[in-house]
Design a protein around this motif. Structure first.
Motif, PDB file in Angstrom:
ATOM      1  N   UNK A  47      24.300  -2.436 -45.535  1.00  0.00           N
ATOM      2  CA  UNK A  47      24.715  -3.784 -45.134  1.00  0.00           C
ATOM      3  C   UNK A  47      26.047  -4.179 -45.748  1.00  0.00           C
ATOM      4  N   UNK A  48      26.933  -3.181 -45.838  1.00  0.00           N
ATOM      5  CA  UNK A  48      28.271  -3.422 -46.361  1.00  0.00           C
ATOM      6  C   UNK A  48      28.362  -3.495 -47.869  1.00  0.00           C
ATOM      7  N   UNK A  49      27.225  -3.298 -48.558  1.00  0.00           N
ATOM      8  CA  UNK A  49      27.207  -3.396 -50.020  1.00  0.00           C
ATOM      9  C   UNK A  49      27.054  -2.005 -50.629  1.00  0.00           C
ATOM     10  N   UNK A  50      27.917  -1.637 -51.586  1.00  0.00           N
ATOM     11  CA  UNK A  50      27.780  -0.327 -52.239  1.00  0.00           C
ATOM     12  C   UNK A  50      26.443  -0.202 -52.965  1.00  0.00           C
ATOM     13  N   UNK A  51      25.844   0.968 -52.875  1.00  0.00           N
ATOM     14  CA  UNK A  51      24.575   1.228 -53.544  1.00  0.00           C
ATOM     15  C   UNK A  51      24.816   1.923 -54.876  1.00  0.00           C
ATOM     16  N   UNK A  52      24.198   1.408 -55.949  1.00  0.00           N
ATOM     17  CA  UNK A  52      24.198   2.168 -57.198  1.00  0.00           C
ATOM     18  C   UNK A  52      23.238   3.341 -57.033  1.00  0.00           C
ATOM     19  N   UNK A  53      23.354   4.336 -57.877  1.00  0.00           N
ATOM     20  CA  UNK A  53      22.521   5.524 -57.726  1.00  0.00           C
ATOM     21  C   UNK A  53      21.036   5.196 -57.769  1.00  0.00           C
ATOM     22  N   UNK A  71      24.405   0.071 -66.091  1.00  0.00           N
ATOM     23  CA  UNK A  71      24.030   1.488 -66.203  1.00  0.00           C
ATOM     24  C   UNK A  71      25.259   2.386 -66.363  1.00  0.00           C
ATOM     25  N   UNK A  72      25.076   3.521 -67.054  1.00  0.00           N
ATOM     26  CA  UNK A  72      26.121   4.539 -67.128  1.00  0.00           C
ATOM     27  C   UNK A  72      25.786   5.572 -66.059  1.00  0.00           C
ATOM     28  N   UNK A  73      26.313   5.353 -64.844  1.00  0.00           N
ATOM     29  CA  UNK A  73      25.973   6.114 -63.651  1.00  0.00           C
ATOM     30  C   UNK A  73      24.520   5.852 -63.255  1.00  0.00           C
TER      31      UNK A  73
END
Length: 495
Positions: free
Chosen positions: A309-315, A400-402
């Motif tokens: 939805x146009x939003x970057x996903x964290x891992x 978070x670190x990655x």
């Protein structure tokens, strides 16, 4: 998944029902727990295959179902080889080799924790206390599971992660104050069965991507990024070459069973001769569980640019978002319950084993008179663990670190790196000098943290580094140190 006003309601109702089932078994098990020993290893004679299911549920956690597939979504086939093939095979072989000797000796010495097993095996209270202290590193694993569960539930309910994390902490730590091993075997069995069904559903969820076979599947990944289909991925932090993917993971897989919530599960077998069925049932289920990491590849094909939805996903958001997006309402709810089961099963085991270790091996050593009130003290310890884990978990969700996995691996890997030599020598060698294993454990900790934080070796020069490399090297250095002291110590004693 289509947006639905009923989705949140359905998930909420299922979670309430799930919580009530857990509480039923907690009460049932708690009524039979009359002492700290009952809480630690139980006093109900469960069938060996049931205890094996409990082990399978404990050994495969939210990391397997939620976090590790996120790595594979980012870095591709190289991650699947590492997490889905190499590490599980090494872990299964190690589990078979270690469990038989550990269970036999554990029964003889009436050990209820890893620290007690080590302390009794080497007749050293100081060594037992030492392992009680370093067991605190396992809080990092609790944090990983907290974060994984929070991501799944908050995405499913569209709720604020802070309140979801708070609810998880209050509920799980609250019922673990009373349940213990008896309750845990009941709940783990239910969780293991749900996880098995959900694992099959998740593995099969990418069938549409295989319309043109495996080569067609790989072609789709290759179209996104050619590095996703390579057996090594130089742009990753974990899968840059075969040393990281294969060698380090073999070492980690062998040593990973030396965690208290894993290897001490065998102490719940009232008849050690039933160990074969215990191992068979656990490995059968875990084989399917570990294959769930392939879902990371499906998620990458679903979100090729890693946005929703146009939003970057964290891992750590990738798999929860994939579940909410991919499945129908009914299947989605079942998968959510399975992911929650994967987290709770290990979280329960960690809370139980770590609280017992703190109560009996740290507080019990510092204040021997406190043993008379150990059942009550254990409850206080669980409350303190809840507070600490909540604070650290919220910090990892915000910054978070990655991934929280890096934070957790750093602590957990350090613990079993220190535990590997004493468990290995204590299981297979006779007349082991305490100084040999004690020194090996200290060397393992110093080596792991030294390599990681001082950035020793070319693998430690990135903004995010691989704790598996530093731990694997530390385990080998520790093993070499232990062997030298073992050989020298025995020669000295004979002269």
């Amino acid at each position: 998944m289509k947006d639905s006003e009923n989705w949140t309601l359905y998930v909420s109702l299922i979670l309430v029902l799930y919580a009530l089932v857990i509480l039923f078994f907690v009460v049932r098990g708690a009524l039979k727990a009359k002492s700290i020993s009952d809480y630690a290893v139980g006093n109900i004679g469960f069938p060996s295959w049931i205890v094996g299911l409990s082990l399978a549920a404990s050994m495969t956690s939210a990391a397997t179902f939620v976090i590790n597939p996120g790595f594979i979504a980012l870095y591709g086939v190289s991650g699947f080889i590492s997490f889905g093939i190499v590490m599980p095979i090494a872990a299964f072989i190690s589990l078979v080799v270690f469990t038989k000797g550990f269970a036999k000796y554990g029964g003889q010495v009436k050990a209820t924790t890893m620290a007690q097993w080590i302390g009794n095996r080497y007749n050293s209270n100081s060594y037992k206390f030492f392992f009680g202290i370093i067991a605190l590193l396992l809080i990092t694993f609790i944090v990983l599971i907290n974060v994984g569960l929070t991501q799944v539930i908050s995405k499913s309910l569209q709720a604020d992660p802070f309140y979801v994390l708070l609810g998880i902490t209050v509920f799980v730590f609250g019922y673990m104050m009373f349940g213990g091993a008896n309750s845990m075997v009941y709940t783990n069995t239910i969780q293991a069965i749900i996880m098995f069904i959900v694992a099959i559903i998740m593995i099969a969820s990418g069938k549409d991507f295989f319309e043109n076979g495996i080569s067609g599947f790989l072609d789709q990944l290759n179209a996104i990024d050619s590095k996703l289909t390579q057996t090594t991925n130089e742009s990753s932090f974990l899968f840059r070459d075969y040393f990281e993917i294969i060698f380090a993971q073999i070492v980690i897989g062998i040593a990973i069973v030396c965690q208290p919530h894993i290897i001490t599960k065998s102490l719940m077998l009232k008849n050690p001769s039933k160990v074969n069925m215990y191992l068979f049932s656990s490995i059968f289920f875990m084989t399917v569980y570990f294959l769930v990491v392939v879902t990371g590849l499906y998620a990458r094909l679903t979100f090729p640019d890693l946005t929703a939805n146009g939003k970057p996903l964290t891992m750590d958001e990738i798999i929860p978002t994939y579940v909410v997006t991919k499945f129908s309402v009914a299947a989605g709810i079942l998968v959510v319950v399975g992911l929650i089961s994967a987290g709770l099963s290990t979280l329960e085991s960690l809370i139980q084993s770590l609280s017992i270790t703190i109560t009996t091996d740290i507080i019990g050593t510092l204040a021997p008179k406190a043993k008379e009130k150990s059942f009550f003290i254990n409850k206080v310890v669980i409350v303190l663990l809840a507070i600490v884990s909540f604070i650290l978990s919220w910090q990892q969700i915000q910054n978070p670190t990655l991934s929280v996995a890096i934070f957790a691996q750093n602590g957990v890997y350090a613990y079993f790196a220190a535990a590997f030599v004493p468990v290995l020598f204590g299981t297979f060698f006779k007349q082991v000098p305490t100084i040999a294993v004690f020194t090996a454990s200290v060397v393992a900790l110093v080596s792991h943290f030294g390599i990681y934080y001082l950035r020793i070796t070319p693998y430690m020069q990135e903004t995010v580094n691989n704790p598996g490399v530093s731990a694997a090297i530390a385990i080998l250095i520790s093993l070499f140190t232990g062997m030298i002291f073992y050989i020298f110590g025995n020669k000295t004693s004979k002269t």
